[in-house]
Design a protein around this motif. Sequence first.
Motif, PDB file in Angstrom:
ATOM      1  N   HIS A  54       0.807  -1.226   0.071  1.00 17.48           N
ATOM      2  CA  HIS A  54       0.063  -0.054   0.008  1.00 17.48           C
ATOM      3  C   HIS A  54       0.988   1.330  -0.016  1.00 17.48           C
ATOM      4  O   HIS A  54       1.760   1.334   1.006  1.00 17.48           O
ATOM      5  N   ILE A  55       0.880   2.118  -0.960  1.00 12.57           N
ATOM      6  CA  ILE A  55       1.742   3.151  -1.208  1.00 12.57           C
ATOM      7  C   ILE A  55       1.018   4.581  -1.113  1.00 12.57           C
ATOM      8  O   ILE A  55       0.271   4.762  -1.621  1.00 12.57           O
ATOM      9  N   ILE A  56       1.522   5.277  -0.121  1.00 11.47           N
ATOM     10  CA  ILE A  56       0.906   6.672   0.303  1.00 11.47           C
ATOM     11  C   ILE A  56       2.094   7.669  -0.057  1.00 11.47           C
ATOM     12  O   ILE A  56       3.202   7.457   0.482  1.00 11.47           O
ATOM     13  N   ALA A  57       1.926   8.403  -1.047  1.00 12.34           N
ATOM     14  CA  ALA A  57       3.094   9.244  -1.494  1.00 12.34           C
ATOM     15  C   ALA A  57       2.602  10.858  -1.337  1.00 12.34           C
ATOM     16  O   ALA A  57       2.223  11.374  -0.413  1.00 12.34           O
ATOM     17  N   GLY A  58       2.016  11.438  -2.485  1.00 14.15           N
ATOM     18  CA  GLY A  58       1.467  12.892  -2.520  1.00 14.15           C
ATOM     19  C   GLY A  58       2.604  13.576  -2.255  1.00 14.15           C
ATOM     20  O   GLY A  58       3.840  13.412  -1.974  1.00 14.15           O
ATOM     21  N   ASP A  59       2.214  15.102  -2.640  1.00 15.55           N
ATOM     22  CA  ASP A  59       3.409  16.009  -2.707  1.00 15.55           C
ATOM     23  C   ASP A  59       3.273  16.649  -1.324  1.00 15.55           C
ATOM     24  O   ASP A  59       2.889  16.209  -0.544  1.00 15.55           O
ATOM     25  N   SER A  60       4.062  17.718  -1.298  1.00 13.78           N
ATOM     26  CA  SER A  60       4.640  18.608  -0.135  1.00 13.78           C
ATOM     27  C   SER A  60       3.306  19.102   0.485  1.00 13.78           C
ATOM     28  O   SER A  60       3.376  19.626   1.626  1.00 13.78           O
ATOM     29  N   SER A  61       2.209  19.302  -0.345  1.00 16.78           N
ATOM     30  CA  SER A  61       1.022  20.110   0.267  1.00 16.78           C
ATOM     31  C   SER A  61      -0.077  18.917   0.950  1.00 16.78           C
ATOM     32  O   SER A  61      -0.998  19.407   1.449  1.00 16.78           O
ATOM     33  N   SER A  62       0.530  17.642   0.597  1.00 20.30           N
ATOM     34  CA  SER A  62      -0.637  16.623   1.181  1.00 20.30           C
ATOM     35  C   SER A  62      -0.411  16.270   2.537  1.00 20.30           C
ATOM     36  O   SER A  62       0.422  16.375   3.052  1.00 20.30           O
TER      37      SER A  62
END
Length: 114
Positions: free
Chosen positions: A44-52
Amino acid sequence: MIYVTNGATIYIAGTAKVNLSPPTSGTYAGILFFVDRNEPYATHIIAGDSSSLFEGAIYAPGGHVEFAGSNSIAAGCTHIVAATVEVTGGTGHGNDCGGKPLIGIKTDQHVRLV
């Protein structure tokens, strides 16, 4: 709360701008992701950018949870239950659980394999 079952996995891409938080009351208070206990081992991958921002419990007892990229959960309250956890990139984890439906994480404790 997001319930994951039937072979599904969590995948939030590195360029996504996502702000997720769990319910604050009821049976599933404090739980952000709940992966079916009977699911086979999956990533399960949770990444997102710096505003996430991701806050709440991530429950994947038979799986692998990977935090990547530059998402931020450092300011929130995060509990992870998984077979394995991998943290890469500039992601952060929070233990500010005051006033949240989850029990606070004591900062003088250490992660141990049991």
